[in-house]
Design an enzyme around this catalytic site. Sequence first.
Site, PDB file in Angstrom:
ATOM      1  N   CYS A 132       0.837  -1.203   0.000  1.00 28.54           N
ATOM      2  CA  CYS A 132       0.000   0.000   0.000  1.00 28.54           C
ATOM      3  C   CYS A 132       0.876   1.259   0.000  1.00 28.54           C
ATOM      4  O   CYS A 132       1.623   1.500  -0.937  1.00 28.54           O
ATOM      5  CB  CYS A 132      -0.963  -0.058   1.180  1.00 28.54           C
ATOM      6  SG  CYS A 132      -2.312   1.128   1.126  1.00 28.54           S
ATOM      7  N   HIS A 133       0.824   2.054   1.064  1.00 29.01           N
ATOM      8  CA  HIS A 133       1.667   3.237   1.199  1.00 29.01           C
ATOM      9  C   HIS A 133       3.040   2.901   1.781  1.00 29.01           C
ATOM     10  O   HIS A 133       3.909   3.766   1.862  1.00 29.01           O
ATOM     11  CB  HIS A 133       1.005   4.279   2.115  1.00 29.01           C
ATOM     12  CG  HIS A 133      -0.160   4.991   1.505  1.00 29.01           C
ATOM     13  ND1 HIS A 133      -1.420   4.447   1.482  1.00 29.01           N
ATOM     14  CD2 HIS A 133      -0.253   6.198   0.900  1.00 29.01           C
ATOM     15  CE1 HIS A 133      -2.254   5.296   0.893  1.00 29.01           C
ATOM     16  NE2 HIS A 133      -1.567   6.361   0.527  1.00 29.01           N
TER      17      HIS A 133
END
Length: 188
Positions: free
Chosen positions: A111-112
Amino acid sequence: MSHLTGKRVAILASDGFEESELLEPMNALREHGATVEVVSPERGSIQGLRHFDKGRSVDVDRDLAGADAADYDALVIPGGLFNPDALRHDDNAIRFTRAFFEAGKPVGAICHGPWVLVDAEVVDQRELTSVPNIRRDLENAGARWVDREVVVDQGLVTSRTPKDLPAFCAKLVEEIAEGRHPQQARSA
């Protein structure tokens, strides 16, 4: 299943981690025999989120300031918007992350999570994926960004979102079982 027996894995996280992106890899690694520790700049416990809603808290096993990458066989960096944003501004988190790459140890980020890798200066010339809204940050740091559920580049395992967790966890287990990837160490 115990192909990771004897392996120690650090999960680097702080408040604001995406709950499933920490818990599912942790459980998968433990199911395969790994010892997993949550390493954090915070002490006590850290607060997870389910997107933007409050999720589970997780106990911190090791204070980041006292953690040494040499004590671990692999690193996992969960996403969530707030967790990697805080970690990428923490000098200890950057040093800790970079040490895994310098040693050629497997690293997973979802994800991030790859935001931390940008600040650790370890994405240049690597193929990886992430949540699409940090694509430009990764490309600006020299990464070759692709839109796939899981990407493996010499021990670096990346995925986009929680829906990719089954593929992410499977590749993490595989890469950690393989061990070091000496060609992984590249200058930024």
